[in-house]
Design a protein around this motif. Structure first.
Motif, PDB file in Angstrom:
ATOM      1  N   ILE A   1       0.842  -1.190   0.000  1.00  0.00           N
ATOM      2  CA  ILE A   1       0.000   0.000   0.000  1.00  0.00           C
ATOM      3  C   ILE A   1       0.882   1.246   0.000  1.00  0.00           C
ATOM      4  CG2 ILE A   1      -1.656   1.316   1.397  1.00  0.00           C
ATOM      5  CD1 ILE A   1      -2.883  -1.327   2.233  1.00  0.00           C
ATOM      6  N   LEU A   2       0.479   2.223  -0.812  1.00  0.00           N
ATOM      7  CA  LEU A   2       1.155   3.515  -0.964  1.00  0.00           C
ATOM      8  C   LEU A   2       2.531   3.402  -1.607  1.00  0.00           C
ATOM      9  CD1 LEU A   2       0.028   5.228   2.366  1.00  0.00           C
ATOM     10  CD2 LEU A   2      -1.030   5.366   0.105  1.00  0.00           C
ATOM     11  N   TRP A   3       2.716   2.384  -2.461  1.00  0.00           N
ATOM     12  CA  TRP A   3       3.913   2.218  -3.280  1.00  0.00           C
ATOM     13  C   TRP A   3       3.439   2.066  -4.722  1.00  0.00           C
ATOM     14  CZ3 TRP A   3       9.139   1.652  -1.684  1.00  0.00           C
ATOM     15  CH2 TRP A   3       9.334   1.798  -0.309  1.00  0.00           C
ATOM     16  N   GLY A   4       4.347   1.895  -5.648  1.00  0.00           N
ATOM     17  CA  GLY A   4       3.964   1.681  -7.040  1.00  0.00           C
ATOM     18  C   GLY A   4       3.472   2.947  -7.695  1.00  0.00           C
ATOM     19  N   ASN A   5       2.637   2.785  -8.717  1.00  0.00           N
ATOM     20  CA  ASN A   5       2.052   3.920  -9.429  1.00  0.00           C
ATOM     21  C   ASN A   5       0.668   4.209  -8.857  1.00  0.00           C
ATOM     22  OD1 ASN A   5       4.256   3.955 -11.094  1.00  0.00           O
ATOM     23  ND2 ASN A   5       3.105   3.894 -12.993  1.00  0.00           N
ATOM     24  N   PRO A   6       0.493   5.342  -8.198  1.00  0.00           N
ATOM     25  CA  PRO A   6      -0.815   5.641  -7.609  1.00  0.00           C
ATOM     26  C   PRO A   6      -1.805   6.131  -8.659  1.00  0.00           C
ATOM     27  CG  PRO A   6       0.677   7.454  -7.206  1.00  0.00           C
ATOM     28  CD  PRO A   6       1.479   6.371  -7.905  1.00  0.00           C
ATOM     29  N   THR A   7      -3.050   5.775  -8.457  1.00  0.00           N
ATOM     30  CA  THR A   7      -4.130   6.309  -9.273  1.00  0.00           C
ATOM     31  C   THR A   7      -5.397   6.290  -8.438  1.00  0.00           C
ATOM     32  OG1 THR A   7      -5.259   6.204 -11.416  1.00  0.00           O
ATOM     33  CG2 THR A   7      -4.817   4.114 -10.322  1.00  0.00           C
ATOM     34  N   ALA A   8      -6.289   7.182  -8.746  1.00  0.00           N
ATOM     35  CA  ALA A   8      -7.604   7.174  -8.121  1.00  0.00           C
ATOM     36  C   ALA A   8      -8.595   6.676  -9.165  1.00  0.00           C
ATOM     37  CB  ALA A   8      -7.996   8.574  -7.654  1.00  0.00           C
ATOM     38  N   VAL A   9      -9.620   5.964  -8.712  1.00  0.00           N
ATOM     39  CA  VAL A   9     -10.695   5.504  -9.586  1.00  0.00           C
ATOM     40  C   VAL A   9     -11.995   6.033  -9.001  1.00  0.00           C
ATOM     41  CG1 VAL A   9     -11.893   3.522 -10.579  1.00  0.00           C
ATOM     42  CG2 VAL A   9      -9.406   3.434 -10.234  1.00  0.00           C
ATOM     43  N   CYS A  10     -12.713   6.822  -9.797  1.00  0.00           N
ATOM     44  CA  CYS A  10     -13.972   7.422  -9.369  1.00  0.00           C
ATOM     45  C   CYS A  10     -15.122   6.744 -10.101  1.00  0.00           C
ATOM     46  CB  CYS A  10     -13.992   8.915  -9.679  1.00  0.00           C
ATOM     47  SG  CYS A  10     -12.708   9.848  -8.845  1.00  0.00           S
ATOM     48  N   LEU A  11     -16.099   6.261  -9.330  1.00  0.00           N
ATOM     49  CA  LEU A  11     -17.268   5.590  -9.902  1.00  0.00           C
ATOM     50  C   LEU A  11     -18.387   6.611 -10.077  1.00  0.00           C
ATOM     51  CD1 LEU A  11     -17.307   2.471  -7.561  1.00  0.00           C
ATOM     52  CD2 LEU A  11     -16.038   2.793  -9.685  1.00  0.00           C
ATOM     53  N   LEU A  12     -18.835   6.781 -11.319  1.00  0.00           N
ATOM     54  CA  LEU A  12     -19.880   7.756 -11.621  1.00  0.00           C
ATOM     55  C   LEU A  12     -21.102   7.058 -12.194  1.00  0.00           C
ATOM     56  CD1 LEU A  12     -17.674  10.416 -13.484  1.00  0.00           C
ATOM     57  CD2 LEU A  12     -18.294  10.383 -11.057  1.00  0.00           C
TER      58      LEU A  12
END
Length: 149
Positions: A18-29
């Motif tokens: 957790i909190l390593w690698g490539n971060p991205t957010a995913v938003c569900l719409l």
């Protein structure tokens, strides 16, 4: 005061920590928000997905602009769909500005089917042909997710 409630997942691609690698957010719409609103929400590269029959529509925003393709955010979106929204599915198709993108789960790994990229070969290689190598087949580690915010 105006309030928008959007489920957001923080995903870390290409790592098992957790909190390593490539971060991205995913938003569900449920439906697309105005571009300016999605732009204001985007921190790092952010994937926005909207369910569309058996697939999902997918768009990516950075703090500066909308982008046509983002690999790790696509994997993050697939992780959310295949782990949290529809865990009985083995693959998901996203419709994007780059065309359809399919991501399949293989155990605890996810593989992405990227659209072909047309490149003109250098003059010394024109006319030559070759078969795809194993290195062109990619699998990526399972992104790890924090609970939705």
């Amino acid at each position: 005061m105006n309030v928008i409630n959007i489920p957001i997942f923080q995903i870390d691609a290409f790592t098992d920590r957790i909190l390593w690698g490539n971060p991205t957010a995913v938003c569900l719409l449920d439906e697309w928000l105005p571009d300016a609103v999605m732009q204001a929400i985007a921190l790092e590269k952010t994937a926005f997905i909207v369910r569309n029959a058996d697939a999902y529509d997918l768009r990516w925003f950075t703090p500066a602009t909308e982008v046509e393709l983002c690999g790790h955010a696509t994997l993050g979106a697939a992780y959310v769909v295949l782990t949290h929204l529809q865990p009985d599915r083995g693959e998901v198709t996203f419709h994007s500005a780059s065309g359809p993108l399919m991501v399949a789960r293989h155990g605890d790994m996810f593989g992405r089917d990227d659209p072909p990229v047309r490149r003109r070969p250098p003059p010394e290689l024109r006319g030559m042909t070759c078969a795809p190598s194993e290195s062109s087949m990619r699998s990526t580690p399972t992104p790890k997710a924090c609970p939705p915010v």
